[in-house]
Write an enzyme that holds these catalytic residues in place. Sequence first.
Site, short mmCIF file in Angstrom:
data_model
loop_
_atom_site.label_atom_id
_atom_site.label_comp_id
_atom_site.label_asym_id
_atom_site.label_seq_id
_atom_site.Cartn_x
_atom_site.Cartn_y
_atom_site.Cartn_z
N GLU A 33 -5.53 -5.42 1.42
CA GLU A 33 -6.09 -4.69 2.56
C GLU A 33 -7.58 -4.93 2.74
OE1 GLU A 33 -4.25 -0.80 1.80
OE2 GLU A 33 -2.88 -1.35 3.42
N GLU A 83 4.76 -4.50 -0.89
CA GLU A 83 4.90 -3.05 -1.10
C GLU A 83 6.02 -2.56 -0.22
OE1 GLU A 83 1.22 -0.80 -0.58
OE2 GLU A 83 0.08 -2.44 -1.48
#
Length: 955
Positions: free
Chosen positions: A418, A488
């Site tokens: 991220e 994820e």
Amino acid sequence: MSFRTTPSVSYVEDVSPGRGALPPRAWYATSDAESLSLNGSWRFRLSATAGAQDDSFAAEGYGAGDWAEVTVPGHWVLQGDGAFGSPIYTNHLYPFPVDPPHVPTENPTGDHLRVFDLPDAWPADGTAVLRFDGVESCARIWLNGTELGEFKGSRLPHEFAVGELLKPAGNVLAVRVHQWSAGSYLEDQDQWWLPGIFRDVTLLHRPEGAAGDFFVHASYDHSTGEGTLCVDSDVDGRVSVPALDIDVATGESVTVAVEPWSAETPKLYDGELVTPGERVPLRIGFRTVALEDGLIKVNGRAILFKGVNRHEWHPERGRALDLETMREDVLLMKRHNLNAVRTSHYPPHPAFLDLCDEYGLWVIDECDLETHGFTEQRWRDNPVDDDRWTPALLDRAARMVERDKNHPSIVFWSLGNEAGTGRGLTAMAEWIHGRDTSRLVHYEGDWNCRDTDVYSRMYAPHAEVERIGKRLDGGPGKRRELPFIQCEYGHAMGNGPGGLADYQRIFERHDRLQGGFIWEWIDHGVTHPELGFAYGGDFGEELHDGNFVCDGLVFPDRRPSPGLVEYKKAIEPVRFEGADGGVRVTNAYDFADLSHLEFEFSYQVDGMPTGAHTLTVPPLAPGESAEVKLPAAAPDGDGAEVGWTVRALLAADTPWAGRGHEVAWAQRTVAPRAPLGTATGAGPTAAGDLIVLGPGAFDARTGALRSIGGVDVTGPRLDVWRAPTDNDEGASWQDDTRWGVLWRKLGLHRMRHRLDGVEADADSLTVRTRVAPAARDVGLRTVYRWTSDGERLRLTVSVSPEGDWKVPLPRLGVRLGLRAALTESALWFGSGGEAYPDTRAAAKLLRWDASIEELQTPYVRPQENGARSDVRWVELGGLRVEGEPEFWFSARRWTSEQLDAARHLTDLTPGETVWVNLDHGQHGIGSQSCGPGPLPQYFLKAEPAEFSFVFSAIG
Ligand code: GAL
């Protein structure tokens, strides 16, 4: 006029990675060179700002006798009982104003001092380096009054040459650690902010001719069965592997027949690198990672990641993990069928990677890089797209790759997490690709896959994953050629995640889908004297993200949560399907055959196993199936349900579990139980202010049940409320499907029960009600019809929704209260562990017993938990309850409302009643605390429903 201002701390806000450290190199725990651990108790002084103190503490002879002490490795905020500040938890928000590279003036700064002598055995010749394996977030180092340098990059090693400065005794090592630095902008991972020297500090003797950096290249050619070994070394020497009869010069390559390394068969060869001055033990695993035919292949075979994201966590020590805790993680993973770890979101302690090599886990090693907080400003000023920061990014990439490159378990380097997109990431990927051609590069943040070798996403819903599997997702050309993983998915916050088995089926249907990694391994709860485990906000943080930090498959103390048990079942490496008179067994491993397993078969009658038989299964190769005859004929259940259970068990001890450890299992019903019967014959009679029907006594005015066969009962009455799970509550960005919020808005937590009539006829007692929340026009017409055969009492509940129900129901069933003093435990036939509609793969249906305490799942933030599914009957508090159809039951010493109101488990105190829910339905769990909600088939729709329970008193 001139002023003397505070000492210069400009390095703290400098975007560079630091000054003075040696170039990164391969990490190894031991060699025959001397080393001295500097872990232990250090003198400690905390200042509120970076420049509050001058450098005099670093000088020899400084008197730190009145300083406090901290343990290294450690985080100072987790020591000193609050005297040294507190942890701060934020998900992606920077806990300081975003003005890179500047950090606040309030910058907790810990001066650490350690005085040490060299051991007698310390050689007089050669030189030495000081190694710091992890310091958050910025450190400046002095030895014996001489400054060595400063560095950033919290979860990366930094070495400093100290040779001439060392003395035989009285060496003074001074380390100044700043909580905030320019580096903090690169370390915005979703976790606690925990400053300190949290990994080992070691002094390493470097003899003349000691090893420098070295790179073990050990590939495997699956077509020949040969491995090729070549160790590149900065310092020339020899490499030996006795078991393979290898003894070659560094830089020279040798090819011999070997057993390959894989996560399933982690064959390591012990070897040694011998330079003129040092012998370094090597553990060599031969394997070849390749992107071939659009697939991630190891040793020629496509692999399927059954992985988890692992942050380093210990509830008392934070990210300062000891070897035994790391080993516990690996053992737990192996015992639960996991085969992969993404080291979210930084390189772990290197010893963890040794364990992955040894026990066998595929690893995505991720760089210590996240700039997620810049999303708040649409990524403006994002360091990964700003050339000034590129040296720091490249330094981080190099420190990870150089440190970890000799681990066979690592198959992917990950650029970070991220961090948006930008030139800095591209530079990292280019450097890594150039430095190590034997592994692939991962990064999730770039869906165009500009820099990566895999299309990776997080929390993609099932339908989208299926589309990607079918290659219907389009995307740029490069991406279309790449395999897909979910780095994820399955957000394990609180109760859940749901839908794992559904994901697994999709992964297994399409070659392009190569599995995924559950978010995440462990709840980062902090041990707290009053709260049990603390989470965000519990330390008075001004900005925090609450219990979003507790989203693991294991609780903070590493007890497995039901989510881990469910995952274990969803990914089990052997599959069983019922076949005519037999069972079809499929090997779902990627590399191992089934010869390491033995198979046990048993019938059960009314949930009780009747004795075990051996099921003979051939040693199937990966992907192969065989149909196997059942080893015995089914017993006669005489009206009771008959089923079988088959179990795949380890046939011999392994390093991670003993013989008999269960790897996979399945069950089938052979003969269903007989219907419960109508329970008629007795009729209701009036007795004072009671109505008596068989064993039941009812309030004549309200029709409420008072007792059954002398056992006092409160209720039962309709119940639709459950204390919303984290997945019910949903994440803030999911406005239309946050059921927990919508349920509360509608008032499902405050339903009113209107009595419309109590009617007794010859053979039944009927109570008519309407159950609805204030202020709303929706409701549930609910009719309770009671009948009895004189001994048993049958309740049939009919529910008809009225109005326009726009939301699913949390649950649908009845709740009743039993006297706590008489209700210690339950015995039932149904699922052994917690199960909900989409977390039910691991529901093993047998006869079980548990205390009321054991029926609770201790989610760190209290919420709905503990339901057992597929229950045929349960006995508790002097009652037996049979259900038609099967039902869910849960029992607790508090109400759902109390559970809902609690913030921590310590808020829950037992009352005088045990509250029992007998549910006809439950809404699915899903993964909405971060990802998608339950699949539509797991919705509990507000629809007409009818269900029955038969109650009887037991002696
Ligand atoms: C992801 C992130 C993780 C964690 C997770 C939610 O977006 O990569 O670090 O924040 O969401 O728990």
